[in-house]
Design an enzyme around this catalytic site. Structure first.
Site, PDB file in Angstrom:
ATOM      1  N   SER A 173      35.415  38.819  38.635  1.00  0.00           N
ATOM      2  CA  SER A 173      35.253  39.844  37.608  1.00  0.00           C
ATOM      3  C   SER A 173      36.618  40.205  37.061  1.00  0.00           C
ATOM      4  O   SER A 173      37.644  39.990  37.727  1.00  0.00           O
ATOM      5  CB  SER A 173      34.597  41.094  38.225  1.00  0.00           C
ATOM      6  OG  SER A 173      34.651  42.200  37.344  1.00  0.00           O
ATOM      7  N   TYR A 186      33.546  47.618  44.408  1.00  0.00           N
ATOM      8  CA  TYR A 186      33.254  46.422  43.623  1.00  0.00           C
ATOM      9  C   TYR A 186      34.552  45.724  43.220  1.00  0.00           C
ATOM     10  O   TYR A 186      34.710  44.513  43.408  1.00  0.00           O
ATOM     11  CB  TYR A 186      32.443  46.782  42.374  1.00  0.00           C
ATOM     12  CG  TYR A 186      32.053  45.568  41.551  1.00  0.00           C
ATOM     13  CD1 TYR A 186      30.974  44.778  41.920  1.00  0.00           C
ATOM     14  CD2 TYR A 186      32.772  45.206  40.406  1.00  0.00           C
ATOM     15  CE1 TYR A 186      30.623  43.661  41.186  1.00  0.00           C
ATOM     16  CE2 TYR A 186      32.423  44.103  39.670  1.00  0.00           C
ATOM     17  CZ  TYR A 186      31.349  43.330  40.050  1.00  0.00           C
ATOM     18  OH  TYR A 186      31.007  42.217  39.320  1.00  0.00           O
TER      19      TYR A 186
END
Length: 271
Positions: A173, A186
């Site tokens: 990401s 995350y």
């Protein structure tokens, strides 16, 4: 009852600049004869990737939390004329050594090897400052996003070594490459994913039949993106299908010399 549930054939250093760009046209039989495992195969990018790999000839091992979703994509793949997938309903939050080895044994019994592993499954967790981030949720995010990747990769490496040309893809990401406030576990888990990729690529550097890369899909029209950005108009985002040329490139033999790289869908397609 064991991990595998019977339903037919169903079970519960090259620079990035060397890679082709947006004009890459994967041939129809790119993945013929290959066995590919996809985690998070019931939804979003994982579901589209699994179907796309099957359309290009791969036999699939579908791993996901919800059996009904896996059975649905299983049916879609069979309608394409592909080999019956193996489906493995398992909650990666509860994955351990024993269930990982059971998966290894199941794939060995059916296929004898594994040619590709797409670590796609992830959970977002709350968007909160570190100061108030609940430890139980921090642990949950790391279990799904990092620890399950470690367990599955460790268990499946012997099968990947049986392949002539194996590919491991870890999903990253943008917040796994530059930290961002309130993305908590995350973001940290995606940094860990990048580290795991680099370590594996370095350790396997002497084994030319296995390559390891990370892939950042960027903003995509998925349920997780909607959870992270509830006010965003999803119609402004690309669908998972738009990203599939890069997924096919990394999973297929055309990327055989590419390993240890951090690829980004947007920059790859726009170069």
């Amino acid at each position: 009852m064991g991990l595998f549930i019977s339903i037919g054939l169903v079970l519960t250093g090259i620079p990035v600049s060397a890679t082709p760009r947006m004009d890459y046209q994967p041939r129809e039989n790119l993945l013929d004869g290959r066995v590919v495992l996809v985690t998070g195969a019931g939804d979003g990018i994982g579901r589209v990737a699994a179907k796309t790999f099957a359309q290009h000839g791969a036999s699939l091992v579908l791993v996901g939390r919800t059996r009904s979703k896996l059975e649905a994509i299983n049916d879609e793949i069979k309608q394409l004329g592909s080999t019956n997938p193996l489906i493995v309903p398992v909650d990666l939050a509860n994955l351990d050594d024993a269930s990982s080895l059971e998966l290894q044994n199941g794939i060995r019994d059916v296929f004898g090897r594994l040619d590709g592993l797409l670590h796609n499954a992830s959970v977002l967790g709350p968007k909160l400052p570190i100061e108030s981030y609940p430890y139980t949720q921090w642990k949950h995010v790391f279990q799904v996003n990092v620890h399950s990747q470690f367990l599955l990769t460790q268990a499946l490496l012997p099968l990947l070594r049986q392949a002539e040309d194996a590919s491991i893809i870890l999903t990253s990401s943008g917040v796994g490459r530059k930290g961002r406030a309130y993305w908590g576990a995350y973001s940290a888990s995606k940094f860990a994913t990048e580290a795991l990729m680099e370590i594996l690529a370095d350790e396997l550097g002497a084994e030319p039949n296995i390559r390891v890369n990370s892939l950042n899909p960027g903003g995509t029209r998925t349920a997780m993106r909607a959870e992270a950005y509830p006010a965003e108009d999803p119609s402004t985002l690309p669908t998972p299908e738009v990203h599939m040329p890069l997924y096919l490139y990394l999973m297929g033999p055309d990327s055989r010399e590419v390993t240890g790289q951090k690829l980004d869908v947007i920059s790859w397609t726009k170069s």
